[in-house]
Design a protein around this motif. Structure first.
Motif, PDB file in Angstrom:
ATOM      1  N   ASN A   1       0.923  -1.364  -0.161  1.00  0.00           N
ATOM      2  CA  ASN A   1      -0.062  -0.175  -0.063  1.00  0.00           C
ATOM      3  C   ASN A   1       0.907   1.130  -0.060  1.00  0.00           C
ATOM      4  O   ASN A   1       0.576   2.235  -0.670  1.00  0.00           O
ATOM      5  CB  ASN A   1      -0.895   0.016   1.167  1.00  0.00           C
ATOM      6  N   LEU A   2       1.962   1.238   0.888  1.00  0.00           N
ATOM      7  CA  LEU A   2       2.862   2.246   0.802  1.00  0.00           C
ATOM      8  C   LEU A   2       3.453   2.517  -0.359  1.00  0.00           C
ATOM      9  O   LEU A   2       3.491   3.814  -1.014  1.00  0.00           O
ATOM     10  CB  LEU A   2       3.915   2.053   1.966  1.00  0.00           C
ATOM     11  N   ASP A   3       4.009   1.615  -1.150  1.00  0.00           N
ATOM     12  CA  ASP A   3       4.493   1.923  -2.632  1.00  0.00           C
ATOM     13  C   ASP A   3       3.375   2.319  -3.627  1.00  0.00           C
ATOM     14  O   ASP A   3       3.931   3.222  -4.379  1.00  0.00           O
ATOM     15  CB  ASP A   3       4.935   0.253  -3.112  1.00  0.00           C
ATOM     16  N   VAL A   4       2.331   1.856  -3.484  1.00  0.00           N
ATOM     17  CA  VAL A   4       1.200   2.325  -4.292  1.00  0.00           C
ATOM     18  C   VAL A   4       1.051   3.715  -4.047  1.00  0.00           C
ATOM     19  O   VAL A   4       0.764   4.743  -5.074  1.00  0.00           O
ATOM     20  CB  VAL A   4      -0.116   1.446  -4.431  1.00  0.00           C
ATOM     21  N   ALA A   5       0.845   4.181  -2.890  1.00  0.00           N
ATOM     22  CA  ALA A   5       0.390   5.540  -2.474  1.00  0.00           C
ATOM     23  C   ALA A   5       1.509   6.441  -2.644  1.00  0.00           C
ATOM     24  O   ALA A   5       1.273   7.431  -3.135  1.00  0.00           O
ATOM     25  CB  ALA A   5       0.173   5.514  -0.935  1.00  0.00           C
ATOM     26  N   ARG A   6       2.680   6.211  -2.667  1.00  0.00           N
ATOM     27  CA  ARG A   6       3.942   7.131  -2.914  1.00  0.00           C
ATOM     28  C   ARG A   6       3.966   7.217  -4.359  1.00  0.00           C
ATOM     29  O   ARG A   6       4.220   8.111  -4.704  1.00  0.00           O
ATOM     30  CB  ARG A   6       5.319   6.186  -2.451  1.00  0.00           C
ATOM     31  N   TYR A   7       3.625   6.137  -5.160  1.00  0.00           N
ATOM     32  CA  TYR A   7       3.656   6.356  -6.483  1.00  0.00           C
ATOM     33  C   TYR A   7       2.594   7.370  -6.783  1.00  0.00           C
ATOM     34  O   TYR A   7       2.656   8.386  -7.857  1.00  0.00           O
ATOM     35  CB  TYR A   7       3.485   4.924  -7.445  1.00  0.00           C
TER      36      TYR A   7
ATOM     37  N   ASP B   1       0.095   8.077   7.686  1.00  0.00           N
ATOM     38  CA  ASP B   1       0.314   8.812   6.469  1.00  0.00           C
ATOM     39  C   ASP B   1      -0.502   8.310   5.584  1.00  0.00           C
ATOM     40  O   ASP B   1      -1.176   8.981   4.557  1.00  0.00           O
ATOM     41  CB  ASP B   1       1.817   8.854   6.380  1.00  0.00           C
ATOM     42  N   LEU B   2      -0.394   6.916   5.418  1.00  0.00           N
ATOM     43  CA  LEU B   2      -1.168   6.358   4.111  1.00  0.00           C
ATOM     44  C   LEU B   2      -2.817   6.385   4.387  1.00  0.00           C
ATOM     45  O   LEU B   2      -3.326   6.837   3.450  1.00  0.00           O
ATOM     46  CB  LEU B   2      -1.008   4.614   4.358  1.00  0.00           C
ATOM     47  N   ASP B   3      -3.170   6.382   5.752  1.00  0.00           N
ATOM     48  CA  ASP B   3      -4.676   6.567   5.879  1.00  0.00           C
ATOM     49  C   ASP B   3      -5.193   7.836   5.421  1.00  0.00           C
ATOM     50  O   ASP B   3      -6.311   8.150   4.935  1.00  0.00           O
ATOM     51  CB  ASP B   3      -4.876   6.183   7.323  1.00  0.00           C
ATOM     52  N   ARG B   4      -4.354   9.024   5.907  1.00  0.00           N
ATOM     53  CA  ARG B   4      -4.577  10.320   5.584  1.00  0.00           C
ATOM     54  C   ARG B   4      -4.835  10.541   4.073  1.00  0.00           C
ATOM     55  O   ARG B   4      -5.709  11.247   3.509  1.00  0.00           O
ATOM     56  CB  ARG B   4      -3.537  11.161   6.412  1.00  0.00           C
TER      57      ARG B   4
ATOM     58  N   SER C   1      -8.514   1.449  -2.969  1.00  0.00           N
ATOM     59  CA  SER C   1      -9.186   0.029  -3.002  1.00  0.00           C
ATOM     60  C   SER C   1      -7.938  -0.767  -1.982  1.00  0.00           C
ATOM     61  O   SER C   1      -8.706  -1.565  -1.220  1.00  0.00           O
ATOM     62  CB  SER C   1      -9.515  -0.330  -4.306  1.00  0.00           C
ATOM     63  N   LEU C   2      -6.855  -0.631  -2.527  1.00  0.00           N
ATOM     64  CA  LEU C   2      -5.831  -1.249  -1.449  1.00  0.00           C
ATOM     65  C   LEU C   2      -5.871  -1.031  -0.333  1.00  0.00           C
ATOM     66  O   LEU C   2      -5.635  -1.999   0.735  1.00  0.00           O
ATOM     67  CB  LEU C   2      -4.354  -1.403  -2.129  1.00  0.00           C
ATOM     68  N   ARG C   3      -6.077   0.059   0.369  1.00  0.00           N
ATOM     69  CA  ARG C   3      -6.053   0.490   1.626  1.00  0.00           C
ATOM     70  C   ARG C   3      -7.141  -0.210   2.348  1.00  0.00           C
ATOM     71  O   ARG C   3      -7.237  -0.494   3.272  1.00  0.00           O
ATOM     72  CB  ARG C   3      -6.063   2.055   1.763  1.00  0.00           C
ATOM     73  N   GLU C   4      -8.384   0.162   1.726  1.00  0.00           N
ATOM     74  CA  GLU C   4      -9.631  -0.521   2.363  1.00  0.00           C
ATOM     75  C   GLU C   4      -9.449  -2.083   2.427  1.00  0.00           C
ATOM     76  O   GLU C   4      -9.909  -2.605   3.338  1.00  0.00           O
ATOM     77  CB  GLU C   4     -10.859  -0.141   1.344  1.00  0.00           C
ATOM     78  N   GLN C   5      -8.816  -2.809   1.255  1.00  0.00           N
ATOM     79  CA  GLN C   5      -8.724  -4.166   1.695  1.00  0.00           C
ATOM     80  C   GLN C   5      -7.799  -4.571   2.541  1.00  0.00           C
ATOM     81  O   GLN C   5      -8.221  -5.418   3.288  1.00  0.00           O
ATOM     82  CB  GLN C   5      -8.103  -4.754   0.453  1.00  0.00           C
ATOM     83  N   ARG C   6      -6.577  -3.719   2.681  1.00  0.00           N
ATOM     84  CA  ARG C   6      -5.971  -3.837   4.023  1.00  0.00           C
ATOM     85  C   ARG C   6      -6.790  -3.663   5.263  1.00  0.00           C
ATOM     86  O   ARG C   6      -6.549  -4.537   6.190  1.00  0.00           O
ATOM     87  CB  ARG C   6      -4.660  -2.972   3.952  1.00  0.00           C
ATOM     88  N   HIS C   7      -7.356  -2.645   5.123  1.00  0.00           N
ATOM     89  CA  HIS C   7      -7.943  -2.486   6.798  1.00  0.00           C
ATOM     90  C   HIS C   7      -9.114  -3.652   7.051  1.00  0.00           C
ATOM     91  O   HIS C   7      -8.956  -3.749   8.135  1.00  0.00           O
ATOM     92  CB  HIS C   7      -8.751  -1.071   6.505  1.00  0.00           C
ATOM     93  N   GLU C   8      -9.523  -4.029   6.010  1.00  0.00           N
ATOM     94  CA  GLU C   8     -10.559  -5.182   6.167  1.00  0.00           C
ATOM     95  C   GLU C   8      -9.794  -6.428   6.732  1.00  0.00           C
ATOM     96  O   GLU C   8     -10.088  -7.047   7.210  1.00  0.00           O
ATOM     97  CB  GLU C   8     -11.399  -5.682   4.709  1.00  0.00           C
TER      98      GLU C   8
END
Length: 469
Positions: free
Chosen positions: A77-83, A138-141, A199-206
């Motif tokens: 998730n961090l990699d995708v968010a940074r991109y 940071d990712l969630d924000r 979506s990846l963040r929401e799937q990780r949260h789930e």
């Protein structure tokens, strides 16, 4: 006043804010955004494209252990968010610059100005967020920021369509098409990157909050690796039939046949948009052709004729979605209780692609109209003012009260992806969505009988290394 830089402009704006009316303040902000050096700096950067294989790979942790999988998901998730944080401002800046190059009279249209402001505000919001995304907080924000921006852009296509409908006399048709094609392709890429991060963040949260392992190997962000077209067709057909019932008082059945157990890898939201638009066209054409030929049990005003269906069928609903898996029983020629022949949707799975054919008995398209169906702002739907003028004519197929057409249009625009009824963007957008992942769409008209639409969709698997987003 000399605007040397965005910084000095903002200082002047801040100093004089108390002395300006709201209108004057808005005009100053428009000028500031036009000369924002930061937009120019980002727009001059190269776009860093990413393959869909990379996005799919970034979405798979490959770990079966729950704790290791959660940690892996966070790193991914961090990699995708940074991109996304690095790439989205560049793409938004290019859209802003492209809009600034429109003729002045087009750029000042209120709808197009609103689209421009949405993109500028989104650019400002993302560039104002921290450049470094180091941890889960940071990712969630950042994901929450992206989710709000995606939601705020839901009406961009309707606004663009209305704006260019009003401004089409000020630009050549070819220039409008070139601008809109480029903008919509850029918009698809931007939304894919943003929605993949969300979506990846929401799937990780789930995954984190679940007490048991909930594998979702077939869903990787916005990509579904085991998507069943028949299920999506059934959902879209039911939605379109409901709109048709509101608009005309009846609707045809939709028969799904062929290889109905087909699965493939695709982005569901894209296919949903395409199917809704194509089914909407076929269902509407079928009902209007029924009214024109007198084969419908309802006249053009929605009033039951002498050949009306049984009260039980009328009260309980007049349409259905049928999955026909019996090749020996041809139900594609059977009319329903309202006299409408069905819309037939056939699914075929090849080695590298899936083909969906949508066949209707809607009378086809005249040669004059056929040459223009992929032009932006071209539509065979009368505008509501014209419809109200014709409503007194008994033989008008548009005699249904215009309020129902308005309800139908609003419902269409509220749909996922924004299918548009009567604004002329439906088929051009459908073809762009189909072509975005290497597919295509072809329409064959049998004037006086109906249309066949062939939708060819490439399998989006890891072999498509050259598919750039």
């Amino acid at each position: 006043m000399t605007l040397r830089s965005a910084g000095s402009s903002m200082a002047i704006t801040s100093t004089k804010r108390g002395f300006l009316t709201n209108t004057e303040q808005k005009e100053v902000e428009d000028v500031v955004s036009f000369y924002d050096d930061k937009v120019t700096q980002y727009a001059n950067q190269e776009i860093q494209t990413v393959t869909l294989k990379t996005l799919l790979g970034l979405g798979r942790s490959g770990s079966s252990n729950h704790e290791q999988g959660t940690a892996g998901d966070l790193a991914i998730n961090l990699d995708v968010a940074r991109y996304a944080r690095k790439e989205l401002p560049v793409r938004l800046a290019r859209l802003i610059k492209a809009t600034q190059k429109l003729p002045f009279i087009v750029g000042t249209n209120p709808y197009i100005k609103r689209v421009y402001k949405l993109y500028y505000d989104s650019f400002q919001s993302i560039t104002a967020s921290p450049e470094e995304i180091r941890n889960k907080d940071d990712l969630d924000r950042f994901a929450a920021l992206l989710k709000g921006l995606v939601a705020s852009h839901a009406d961009v296509v309707p606004m663009l369509s209305q704006g260019f409908l009003e401004c089409k006399k000020y630009m050549a048709k070819e220039d409008i098409k070139r601008f809109l094609d480029d903008m919509i392709r850029a918009r698809i890429g931007i939304r894919l990157i943003a929605e993949q991060a969300i979506s990846l963040r929401e799937q990780r949260h789930e995954h984190e909050t679940s007490s048991v392992e909930t594998p979702h190997d077939d869903i990787v962000g916005v990509v579904h690796t085991e998507l069943r077209p028949a299920d999506l067709i059934r959902t879209c057909a039911s939605f379109v039939q409901e709109l048709c019932d509101v608009n005309y008082g009846s609707s045809p059945e939709v028969v799904i046949n062929g290889q109905t157990d087909t699965t493939f890898t695709y982005v569901p939201v894209h296919l949903e948009y395409i199917l809704c638009e194509l089914l909407k066209n076929s269902v509407r054409a079928t009902v209007e052709q029924s009214q024109k030929m007198g084969r419908s049990a309802l006249n053009p005003h929605g009033i039951e004729s002498d050949r009306r269906p049984s009260p039980t069928n009328y009260e309980s609903g007049n349409s259905a979605v049928i999955v026909n898996q019996d090749d020996d029983q041809d139900i594609t020629k059977r009319v329903n209780d309202f006299g409408h022949p069905p819309v037939e949707v056939t699914i075929a799975q090849g080695e590298r692609e899936v083909t969906i054919r949508i066949r209707d008995h809607g009378g086809g398209i005249s040669q004059e109209d056929f040459d223009a169906i992929f032009d932006y702002s071209f539509t065979t739907v009368k505008n509501e003012n014209d419809a109200s003028k014709d409503s007194s004519s008994d033989d008008s197929p548009y005699g249904v009260d215009s309020i129902f057409k308005g309800v139908s249009r609003l419902a269409m625009q509220a749909g996922l992806g924004g299918p548009i009824a009567g604004l002329g963007f439906g088929l051009p957008l459908t073809r762009i969505y189909a072509q975005y992942f290497g597919g295509d769409m072809h329409l064959i008209s049998l004037q006086g009988y109906g249309c066949d639409v062939f939708l060819k969709l490439k399998q989006i698997d890891e072999s498509l290394d050259d598919l750039q987003i």
